[in-house]
Write a protein that holds these residues in place. Structure first.
Motif, short mmCIF file in Angstrom:
data_model
loop_
_atom_site.label_atom_id
_atom_site.label_comp_id
_atom_site.label_asym_id
_atom_site.label_seq_id
_atom_site.Cartn_x
_atom_site.Cartn_y
_atom_site.Cartn_z
N ARG A 167 23.35 44.56 45.84
CA ARG A 167 22.31 43.83 46.54
C ARG A 167 21.35 44.80 47.24
NH1 ARG A 167 25.32 40.42 50.11
NH2 ARG A 167 26.47 39.76 48.25
N ALA A 221 19.16 46.34 44.68
CA ALA A 221 18.12 45.41 44.24
C ALA A 221 17.01 45.32 45.28
CB ALA A 221 18.73 44.05 44.00
N LYS A 222 17.47 45.32 46.51
CA LYS A 222 16.51 45.21 47.60
C LYS A 222 15.58 46.41 47.61
CE LYS A 222 16.58 43.95 52.45
NZ LYS A 222 17.31 44.28 53.68
N GLU A 223 16.26 47.58 47.42
CA GLU A 223 15.48 48.81 47.47
C GLU A 223 14.48 48.86 46.32
OE1 GLU A 223 17.93 52.28 47.91
OE2 GLU A 223 18.95 51.31 49.61
N ILE A 224 14.95 48.41 45.14
CA ILE A 224 14.03 48.41 44.00
C ILE A 224 12.84 47.50 44.29
CG2 ILE A 224 13.77 47.73 41.56
CD1 ILE A 224 16.73 48.53 41.21
N GLN A 225 13.23 46.39 44.89
CA GLN A 225 12.17 45.44 45.20
C GLN A 225 11.16 46.05 46.19
OE1 GLN A 225 13.61 41.78 46.82
NE2 GLN A 225 12.68 40.66 45.13
N ASP A 226 11.78 46.76 47.13
CA ASP A 226 10.89 47.38 48.12
C ASP A 226 10.08 48.51 47.51
OD1 ASP A 226 11.88 45.63 49.85
OD2 ASP A 226 13.15 47.02 50.98
N GLY A 227 10.54 49.00 46.38
CA GLY A 227 9.83 50.06 45.69
C GLY A 227 10.08 51.43 46.29
#
Lengths: 265, 493
Positions: free
Chosen positions: B473, B476-482
């Motif tokens: 999770r 995923a969050k980090e990827i989302q945050d870029g």
């Protein structure tokens, strides 16, 4: 009921029973009175430590009752007397003096089981006899039913037939008629399978019939074809029907296997 | 919690290791067993109790008065009530006491707490077994047995159940050796009732077996059969209890002429019995009955069975019977039966063996029907040692009806014509096949059920899975945050 009244009734019973021929009707009414008396005295199903002499008398009464039931041809009543006697024969075997009527009654019970075709019960009763094997085979009252059973199982029906008159006690003969019809049916089913046809005379000897008319009624009941001119009986053979493939069973089974395999993998 | 767990785990291993090599002195072993019992009570884990009881058979042989005395002295505080009552059962030996007092001081220094009641019952069990080794103490054993039962029932603790099951065994033994087995029956019946109500499976299993044994000892097959019909044997009972139960059941069924059931039960008893070298008596007894039942079913037991080192001697008489039945010779059968009558009598198989007579005849007829296409009744009579031709005719007729042979009798000519054997392929083949598959599947399912898993082990996995999900999770969050680029991910994995 007072104690001495019970005693008086008991001696009446013994007298009526020992009379030749025994007075069955008096015996019956005395027995039912005595049974009530025994129950009131707590001796029918003895509990605690009753008087030895009383127990012997109670056992005697029940034994006479058992013989009386056979003489009056009342098998269920014999059954009841026998189960009541069991307590005396097993639980009090060490304290009571042995009864000379015990083994005849046990033997009668065995024959009864045999005529009712209760072979499993016959064997468990046999197994629970409190005697070693040799004593059993030497005891005439017991060896008679045991031999009968063995011959019946083997198929030596003529031996059973010959032994029917060798009963060690008068009462055994009561069961002979039952036994004979049992054997006749056994023999008849064997003949149906083993012969194609049989001369009438031979069938008569094989089935232990003395008159031809008896044989003919018997044959009619079993559905045999009797040819009176040629004097033969023809047995209708069950034609072997084509064995069907049990489809439903096979399908159900395969599905069950599939389900089990699914669980394993 | 982990602090407490660690050292106990440690000393568990320490205890186990020497046990595997050389057994520790019995006193020591009793002491560790009492410790294990205490731990079982504290952690509510019957596993430890079972471990203690597993060593019982071996330990039983090594105890004597002195060992027991020392063990009791060491386990209990100085003026404990239960200690006195326990010691009362052992003969007081003065010089033994002296040894004790000199040996005791080191343990005296630290006051010992009163052990759990389970330990008391366990020690009583040991004393019982010890008393049962000598005929002169049998009556004493019965007294102790009665007292122990009262105590056990008064305490009424669930953690005591496994020991209670063993106590009942010792109680039965005490009554049996004392020659009063029938007197113990009401006791067992009452206890069986309460065990069933409390779902105390082990005690129930043990008691059902005690009762069956007691019934069969007095040949009360009717009562035994009724008991079996009215009770359900707990499925969770141990293998030894199951083996006994199946044996008793096999016996009852065999007497009732239900040979197929008897065969299945005896087979189960053999499979569940301990290895033949460990419990040769049980193995031999079951096999004796098994051989007879197999013969009664019309099968001939394997030759290799009679070469088994444990069975060879014990089954000699049965081997002779098998030979007689196999050859279908009535005279040989009768002489063998007469020769070994005493042994069969002792094994309580005499009546069963006597039933084999008809099987001998059947085998004989079958052999004749296979080797002749036409044979006169007179010859059958001579070959099978039958008494008369008339008998032979009836017997052959019965054999045809029972499906033993294919054929027919020609009465006018006085011979038997034998038909050809039917082809063996038919629906019954699939019947047998499916029975075997059913057995294999059942075995698989049973073994899956019997598998044991360490307690709470799934927690760790759950935690790991939880952690992985958490990380995912975050990722995923980090990827989302870029914040993260592809190279970083590759590096991390």
């Amino acid at each position: 009921m007072a104690h001495n009244q019970l005693n008086a009734l008991y001696s009446d019973l013994v007298r009526a029973f020992d009379a030749r021929p025994s007075d069955l009707q008096t015996c019956g009414s005395l027995l039912s009175k005595l049974k009530i008396g025994l129950m009131e005295a707590g001796l029918l199903l003895p509990q605690g430590e009753p008087n030895l002499q009383d127990l012997v008398i109670a056992r005697d009464i029940l034994e006479i009752g058992a013989f009386w039931s056979i003489r009056t041809r009342d098998v269920p009543s014999f059954d009841r007397y026998f189960s009541q006697l069991q307590t005396f024969y097993t639980d009090f075997s060490s304290t009571l003096p042995p009864s000379k009527r015990e083994y005849p009654i046990r033997g009668l019970n065995l024959i009864r089981l045999l005529t009712q075709n209760r072979i499993a019960d016959f064997h468990s009763t046999l197994e629970s006899l409190p005697l070693p094997a040799e004593a059993v085979s030497e005891n005439p009252y017991l060896s008679h039913p045991i031999n009968l059973e063995r011959w019946l199982m083997e198929g030596s029906y003529s031996k059973v037939w010959n032994a029917r008159e060798e009963a060690p006690v008068e009462e055994y003969k009561f069961f002979v008629d039952y036994l004979m019809s049992t054997i006749r049916n056994e023999i008849a089913s064997c003949e149906e399978a083993a012969y194609e046809s049989l001369p009438l005379d031979d069938a008569k000897t094989l089935l232990f019939f003395t008159s031809q008319s008896d044989l003919l009624t018997f044959a009619q009941n079993r559905g045999w074809q009797v040819n009176l001119t040629e004097k033969t009986i023809t047995f209708s053979r069950k034609t072997e029907e084509q064995t069907e493939i049990p489809k439903d069973k096979l399908i159900a089974r395969s599905l069950a296997y599939a389900r089990e395999l699914e669980q394993i993998v | 919690m982990p602090d407490v767990e660690k050292p106990t785990n440690g000393d568990k291993k320490d205890v186990k290791k020497p046990e595997a090599r050389t057994p520790p002195p019995p006193t020591q072993e009793i002491k560790t067993n009492i410790l294990l019992l205490e731990r079982a009570v504290a952690t509510l884990e019957p596993r430890f109790t079972h471990r203690v009881l597993r060593s019982l058979a071996a330990l039983r042989k090594r105890i004597d008065n002195k060992v027991l005395r020392t063990a009791i002295e060491e386990a209990y505080p100085k003026d404990s009530q239960s200690k006195k009552s326990l010691l009362a059962w052992l003969p007081s030996v003065d010089d033994a006491m002296d040894v004790e007092t000199t040996a005791l001081p080191p343990t005296k220094a630290s006051p010992i707490p009163e052990p759990v009641p389970e330990a008391d019952i366990y020690l009583r069990l040991l004393i019982l077994h010890h008393l049962l080794t000598k005929p002169e103490t049998y009556s004493k054993a019965i007294d102790l047995a009665q007292e122990t039962i009262h105590k056990m029932q008064a305490l009424n603790r669930r953690s005591m159940d496994p020991i209670a099951a063993k106590i009942w065994f010792a109680v039965e033994r005490a009554y049996e050796l004392g020659g009063e087995l029938a007197d113990a029956r009401p006791l067992f019946l009452a206890a069986q009732r309460s065990a069933a109500l409390r779902h105390d499976d082990e005690t129930q299993a043990s008691l059902i077996n005690r009762l069956l044994r007691s019934y069969l000892h007095y040949s009360l097959y009717d009562q035994a059969d009724k008991l079996v019909a009215k009770t359900t044997f707990p499925a969770s009972a141990g293998n030894p209890q199951f083996a006994r139960y199946h044996y008793f059941l096999g016996r009852i069924r065999a007497v009732q002429l239900n040979y197929t059931d008897a065969h299945t039960n005896l087979q189960q008893a053999i499979r569940r019995s301990p290895p033949p070298k460990v419990a040769p008596g049980f193995y031999q007894t079951v096999h004796k009955l098994f051989v007879i039942v197999e013969l009664l079913m019309g099968d001939i037991p394997d030759r290799s069975l009679f070469r088994h080192p444990v069975l060879q001697k014990a089954l000699h008489a049965y081997f002779e019977i098998v030979k007689a039945v196999r050859t279908g010779s009535l005279s040989q059968f009768q002489t063998t039966l007469a020769k070994h009558a005493a042994q069969f009598e002792a094994d309580k198989t005499y009546t069963l063996v006597a039933r084999l007579r008809q099987n001998v005849i059947k085998t004989g007829i079958r052999r004749l029907s296979l080797s002749y296409s036409r044979i006169s009744l007179r010859d059958i009579c001579v070959k099978l040692h039958l008494d008369s031709e008339e008998d032979a005719e009836y017997i052959v007729g019965k054999a045809i009806r029972d499906g033993v042979i294919e054929g027919r009798i020609v009465h006018e000519k006085g011979w038997m014509e034998c038909g050809s054997q039917k082809g063996a392929y038919g629906p019954e083949v699939s019947e047998v096949f499916s029975r075997r598959i059913g057995y294999c599947l059942e075995l698989h399912n049973q073994s899956v059920k019997a598998m044991r898993y360490p307690l709470n082990a799934h927690r760790k996995e759950l935690a790991a899975a939880e952690g992985a999900r958490e990380r995912e999770r975050e990722l995923a969050k980090e990827i989302q945050d870029g914040d993260l680029d592809d190279e970083d991910i590759g590096g991390e994995f």
